[in-house]
Write a protein that holds these residues in place. Structure first.
Motif, PDB file in Angstrom:
ATOM      1  N   ASN A  60     -11.516  16.208  -3.006  1.00 28.63           N
ATOM      2  CA  ASN A  60     -10.648  16.928  -2.080  1.00 28.63           C
ATOM      3  C   ASN A  60      -9.201  16.864  -2.571  1.00 28.63           C
ATOM      4  OD1 ASN A  60     -12.628  17.615  -0.130  1.00 28.63           O
ATOM      5  ND2 ASN A  60     -12.560  15.538   0.688  1.00 28.63           N
ATOM      6  N   PRO A  61      -8.441  17.948  -2.416  1.00 30.46           N
ATOM      7  CA  PRO A  61      -7.041  17.951  -2.866  1.00 30.46           C
ATOM      8  C   PRO A  61      -6.110  17.218  -1.920  1.00 30.46           C
ATOM      9  CG  PRO A  61      -7.590  20.056  -1.881  1.00 30.46           C
ATOM     10  CD  PRO A  61      -8.867  19.269  -1.909  1.00 30.46           C
ATOM     11  N   GLY A  62      -6.655  16.604  -0.896  1.00 27.09           N
ATOM     12  CA  GLY A  62      -5.850  15.866   0.062  1.00 27.09           C
ATOM     13  C   GLY A  62      -6.749  15.276   1.136  1.00 27.09           C
ATOM     14  N   TYR A  63      -6.175  15.098   2.318  1.00 25.27           N
ATOM     15  CA  TYR A  63      -6.933  14.524   3.421  1.00 25.27           C
ATOM     16  C   TYR A  63      -6.427  15.144   4.714  1.00 25.27           C
ATOM     17  CZ  TYR A  63      -2.808  11.504   4.013  1.00 25.27           C
ATOM     18  OH  TYR A  63      -1.532  11.037   4.187  1.00 25.27           O
ATOM     19  N   TRP A  64      -6.962  14.721   5.846  1.00 22.52           N
ATOM     20  CA  TRP A  64      -6.642  15.355   7.111  1.00 22.52           C
ATOM     21  C   TRP A  64      -6.253  14.321   8.159  1.00 22.52           C
ATOM     22  CZ3 TRP A  64     -10.355  16.828   3.739  1.00 22.52           C
ATOM     23  CH2 TRP A  64     -10.335  18.160   3.315  1.00 22.52           C
ATOM     24  N   SER A  65      -5.247  14.639   8.957  1.00 24.63           N
ATOM     25  CA  SER A  65      -4.922  13.875  10.148  1.00 24.63           C
ATOM     26  C   SER A  65      -5.898  14.277  11.243  1.00 24.63           C
ATOM     27  CB  SER A  65      -3.487  14.186  10.583  1.00 24.63           C
ATOM     28  OG  SER A  65      -3.198  13.625  11.854  1.00 24.63           O
ATOM     29  N   VAL A  66      -6.255  13.320  12.099  1.00 25.42           N
ATOM     30  CA  VAL A  66      -7.194  13.617  13.179  1.00 25.42           C
ATOM     31  C   VAL A  66      -6.745  12.934  14.467  1.00 25.42           C
ATOM     32  CG1 VAL A  66      -9.173  13.885  11.629  1.00 25.42           C
ATOM     33  CG2 VAL A  66      -8.688  11.630  12.633  1.00 25.42           C
ATOM     34  N   LEU A  67      -7.243  13.438  15.580  1.00 23.92           N
ATOM     35  CA  LEU A  67      -7.203  12.728  16.845  1.00 23.92           C
ATOM     36  C   LEU A  67      -8.614  12.245  17.137  1.00 23.92           C
ATOM     37  CD1 LEU A  67      -5.029  14.756  19.412  1.00 23.92           C
ATOM     38  CD2 LEU A  67      -4.381  12.728  18.093  1.00 23.92           C
ATOM     39  N   ILE A  68      -8.723  11.020  17.629  1.00 22.43           N
ATOM     40  CA  ILE A  68     -10.025  10.455  17.929  1.00 22.43           C
ATOM     41  C   ILE A  68     -10.085  10.007  19.387  1.00 22.43           C
ATOM     42  CG2 ILE A  68     -10.528   9.723  15.569  1.00 22.43           C
ATOM     43  CD1 ILE A  68      -9.608   6.883  16.358  1.00 22.43           C
ATOM     44  N   ALA A  69     -11.301  10.013  19.931  1.00 23.82           N
ATOM     45  CA  ALA A  69     -11.557   9.524  21.285  1.00 23.82           C
ATOM     46  C   ALA A  69     -12.917   8.835  21.272  1.00 23.82           C
ATOM     47  CB  ALA A  69     -11.544  10.678  22.287  1.00 23.82           C
ATOM     48  N   ALA A  70     -13.228   8.140  22.334  1.00 22.04           N
ATOM     49  CA  ALA A  70     -14.532   7.489  22.428  1.00 22.04           C
ATOM     50  C   ALA A  70     -15.634   8.535  22.424  1.00 22.04           C
ATOM     51  CB  ALA A  70     -14.607   6.645  23.696  1.00 22.04           C
ATOM     52  N   ALA A  71     -16.706   8.254  21.707  1.00 21.38           N
ATOM     53  CA  ALA A  71     -17.787   9.225  21.560  1.00 21.38           C
ATOM     54  C   ALA A  71     -18.409   9.611  22.890  1.00 21.38           C
ATOM     55  CB  ALA A  71     -18.854   8.659  20.625  1.00 21.38           C
ATOM     56  N   ASP A  72     -18.395   8.703  23.863  1.00 19.13           N
ATOM     57  CA  ASP A  72     -19.022   8.984  25.155  1.00 19.13           C
ATOM     58  C   ASP A  72     -18.034   9.448  26.226  1.00 19.13           C
ATOM     59  OD1 ASP A  72     -17.670   6.643  25.568  1.00 19.13           O
ATOM     60  OD2 ASP A  72     -19.396   5.477  26.253  1.00 19.13           O
ATOM     61  N   ILE A 112      -3.415  17.726   4.169  1.00 17.67           N
ATOM     62  CA  ILE A 112      -2.232  16.954   3.782  1.00 17.67           C
ATOM     63  C   ILE A 112      -2.360  16.608   2.304  1.00 17.67           C
ATOM     64  CG2 ILE A 112      -0.924  14.827   4.187  1.00 17.67           C
ATOM     65  CD1 ILE A 112      -2.283  14.711   6.955  1.00 17.67           C
ATOM     66  N   PRO A 113      -1.304  16.761   1.494  1.00 15.20           N
ATOM     67  CA  PRO A 113      -1.400  16.389   0.077  1.00 15.20           C
ATOM     68  C   PRO A 113      -1.803  14.929  -0.092  1.00 15.20           C
ATOM     69  CG  PRO A 113       0.642  17.592   0.503  1.00 15.20           C
ATOM     70  CD  PRO A 113       0.030  17.301   1.836  1.00 15.20           C
ATOM     71  N   ALA A 114      -2.597  14.644  -1.110  1.00 17.69           N
ATOM     72  CA  ALA A 114      -3.056  13.277  -1.363  1.00 17.69           C
ATOM     73  C   ALA A 114      -1.874  12.338  -1.592  1.00 17.69           C
ATOM     74  CB  ALA A 114      -3.983  13.255  -2.572  1.00 17.69           C
ATOM     75  N   ASP A 115      -2.108  11.048  -1.344  1.00 18.93           N
ATOM     76  CA  ASP A 115      -1.028  10.060  -1.361  1.00 18.93           C
ATOM     77  C   ASP A 115      -0.349   9.936  -2.722  1.00 18.93           C
ATOM     78  OD1 ASP A 115      -1.523   9.450   1.266  1.00 18.93           O
ATOM     79  OD2 ASP A 115      -2.772   7.709   0.814  1.00 18.93           O
ATOM     80  N   PRO A 116       0.972   9.767  -2.723  1.00 16.30           N
ATOM     81  CA  PRO A 116       1.713   9.553  -3.964  1.00 16.30           C
ATOM     82  C   PRO A 116       1.793   8.076  -4.346  1.00 16.30           C
ATOM     83  CG  PRO A 116       3.247   9.856  -2.174  1.00 16.30           C
ATOM     84  CD  PRO A 116       1.869   9.967  -1.572  1.00 16.30           C
ATOM     85  N   ILE A 117       1.980   7.830  -5.629  1.00 19.60           N
ATOM     86  CA  ILE A 117       2.348   6.518  -6.155  1.00 19.60           C
ATOM     87  C   ILE A 117       3.806   6.620  -6.609  1.00 19.60           C
ATOM     88  CG2 ILE A 117       1.810   4.669  -7.776  1.00 19.60           C
ATOM     89  CD1 ILE A 117      -0.490   5.238  -5.881  1.00 19.60           C
ATOM     90  N   VAL A 118       4.615   5.667  -6.193  1.00 17.02           N
ATOM     91  CA  VAL A 118       6.068   5.735  -6.389  1.00 17.02           C
ATOM     92  C   VAL A 118       6.542   4.494  -7.132  1.00 17.02           C
ATOM     93  CG1 VAL A 118       8.299   5.813  -5.185  1.00 17.02           C
ATOM     94  CG2 VAL A 118       6.332   7.054  -4.247  1.00 17.02           C
ATOM     95  N   TRP A 119       7.440   4.685  -8.082  1.00 17.78           N
ATOM     96  CA  TRP A 119       8.117   3.538  -8.689  1.00 17.78           C
ATOM     97  C   TRP A 119       9.606   3.623  -8.368  1.00 17.78           C
ATOM     98  CZ3 TRP A 119       6.353   5.303 -14.192  1.00 17.78           C
ATOM     99  CH2 TRP A 119       7.034   6.461 -14.568  1.00 17.78           C
ATOM    100  N   ARG A 120      10.306   2.509  -8.529  1.00 21.01           N
ATOM    101  CA  ARG A 120      11.750   2.570  -8.341  1.00 21.01           C
ATOM    102  C   ARG A 120      12.369   3.102  -9.634  1.00 21.01           C
ATOM    103  NH1 ARG A 120      14.158  -2.261 -10.282  1.00 21.01           N
ATOM    104  NH2 ARG A 120      12.701  -3.990 -10.558  1.00 21.01           N
ATOM    105  N   LYS A 121      13.318   4.010  -9.473  1.00 15.89           N
ATOM    106  CA  LYS A 121      13.872   4.733 -10.613  1.00 15.89           C
ATOM    107  C   LYS A 121      14.565   3.826 -11.616  1.00 15.89           C
ATOM    108  CE  LYS A 121      16.229   7.757  -8.195  1.00 15.89           C
ATOM    109  NZ  LYS A 121      17.108   8.910  -7.865  1.00 15.89           N
ATOM    110  N   ASN A 122      15.060   2.658 -11.164  1.00 14.54           N
ATOM    111  CA  ASN A 122      15.824   1.806 -12.072  1.00 14.54           C
ATOM    112  C   ASN A 122      14.947   0.823 -12.848  1.00 14.54           C
ATOM    113  OD1 ASN A 122      15.191   0.150  -9.926  1.00 14.54           O
ATOM    114  ND2 ASN A 122      17.262  -0.665  -9.652  1.00 14.54           N
ATOM    115  N   LEU A 123      13.635   1.046 -12.864  1.00 14.37           N
ATOM    116  CA  LEU A 123      12.785   0.244 -13.744  1.00 14.37           C
ATOM    117  C   LEU A 123      13.131   0.524 -15.208  1.00 14.37           C
ATOM    118  CD1 LEU A 123       9.194   0.571 -12.200  1.00 14.37           C
ATOM    119  CD2 LEU A 123      10.618  -1.486 -12.263  1.00 14.37           C
ATOM    120  N   PRO A 124      12.920  -0.441 -16.102  1.00 16.98           N
ATOM    121  CA  PRO A 124      13.125  -0.173 -17.532  1.00 16.98           C
ATOM    122  C   PRO A 124      12.236   0.987 -17.989  1.00 16.98           C
ATOM    123  CG  PRO A 124      12.837  -2.519 -17.135  1.00 16.98           C
ATOM    124  CD  PRO A 124      12.520  -1.833 -15.844  1.00 16.98           C
TER     125      PRO A 124
END
Length: 334
Positions: free
Chosen positions: A114-126, A228-240
């Motif tokens: 999947n190119p991403g994922y989905w937000s959902v609302l959930i409730a008790a099944a019963d 929703i676009p799939a999660d990003p991986i982020v680094w801090r810009k000031n890394l070597p």
């Protein structure tokens, strides 16, 4: 463009390359990896430890996990150079880029392709009362609602816009009781009858099926968002720069050689191999945030007409600028 799926279409984020900012010269001795609190730290540690062990071995430095009680804790840690690389949701990544010197360099890929994922609302099944957003809003004054972490894309930002803002509703005002918690905590609270309705996402629910199989069937999905676009991986810009090159190489090759161990580690994380990305991944999320802000502005009865018009013009200008950037990316050759 008025849906999240249409905003993300055509960006082709995997082909975007990062520029190389000026960076520190000192080599890293250890690397701190931030992991957002989607569920209990113990569960996260179980699935992340093998990945971080492999990362440590391939980079030749110790990679230490960094957990915090909420998303903001990871963002703040990156701001003060206590976290070097982190797995974020899109909204938290936006905060890291804007306030903590972060930069997106990779993107997760769902194990199912999947190119991403989905937000959902959930409730008790019963719970026969609740089967749609309309049902939730109709019964809101009698319901307990579990909202997500304020820096969560799927647990907070997306439902804030699509479920509440577009319906002219303030979630803080309409429910009998509202709490904020992690995806896992919200799911279990609904399953155990402690909450009537809550936000969540399709990735966490898939994990719940593995980690709490006895609870899985006690909950139903009553609404699903646009993609929703799939999660990003982020680094801090000031890394070597040398560290960035090695980190990028690790992420872009991990699980791609057919190694059964690496593939098993990614399977436990519910991911396929990573793909390259950039801060452009966050443009649809920025647009969504501004849309929600504009709707709140229109509903604000405290502002004068002149003040509201001035803020509306400023928001519309920012939205137009974002639209131009997205259109330019869609038109660029890939």
């Amino acid at each position: 463009m008025n849906t999240l799926s249409s905003l993300t279409a055509g960006l082709a984020l995997g082909t975007l390359l990062l520029g190389a900012p000026a960076s520190q010269a000192e080599p890293l001795e250890t690397l701190s990896f931030g992991i957002i609190s989607t569920e209990s730290s113990q569960n996260l540690k179980t699935v992340w430890e093998p990945f971080l062990t492999d990362m440590s071995a391939q980079l030749g430095i110790e990679v230490e996990p960094f957990f915090a009680s909420d998303y903001a804790g990871i963002v703040q840690a990156m701001r003060f150079d206590k976290v070097d690389v982190a797995w974020y949701g899109n909204k938290a990544a936006m905060e890291a880029v804007d306030r903590a010197g972060g930069e997106v360099f990779a993107q997760t890929v769902d194990a199912s392709g999947n190119p991403g994922y989905w937000s959902v609302l959930i409730a008790a099944a019963d719970d026969d009362r609740l089967n749609s957003v309309e049902d939730v809003l109709a019964h809101a004054e009698t319901l307990s609602f579990g909202n997500g972490d304020p820096n969560s894309t799927s647990g907070y930002l997306v439902p804030s816009y699509y479920v509440f803002a577009r319906n002219g509703v303030d979630a803080k005002q309409v429910f009998k009781r509202m709490t904020n918690a992690s995806h896992e905590a919200n799911f279990l609270a609904v399953a155990n009858g402690q909450l009537d309705v809550a936000t969540n996402n399709t990735e966490t629910i898939a994990r719940i099926r593995e980690t709490f199989p006895d609870k899985y069937d006690q909950v139903k999905v009553i609404w699903r968002s646009p993609l929703i676009p799939a999660d990003p991986i982020v680094w801090r810009k000031n890394l070597p720069e040398s560290a960035k090159q090695r980190i990028r190489a690790f992420f872009m090759t991990y699980g791609t050689t057919g190694d059964p161990h690496e593939q098993a580690v990614l399977t436990d994380l519910q991911w396929a191999p990573f793909r390259p990305s950039s801060n452009a991944q966050l443009l649809p999320i920025r647009q969504l945030t501004l849309f929600a802000e504009r709707l709140r502005l229109e509903a604000d009865t405290r502002l004068s007409a002149a003040a509201k018009a001035e803020r509306r013009r400023a928001l519309d200008a920012r939205l137009a600028a974002l639209e131009q950037r997205i259109e330019a990316l869609e038109a660029a050759p890939h």
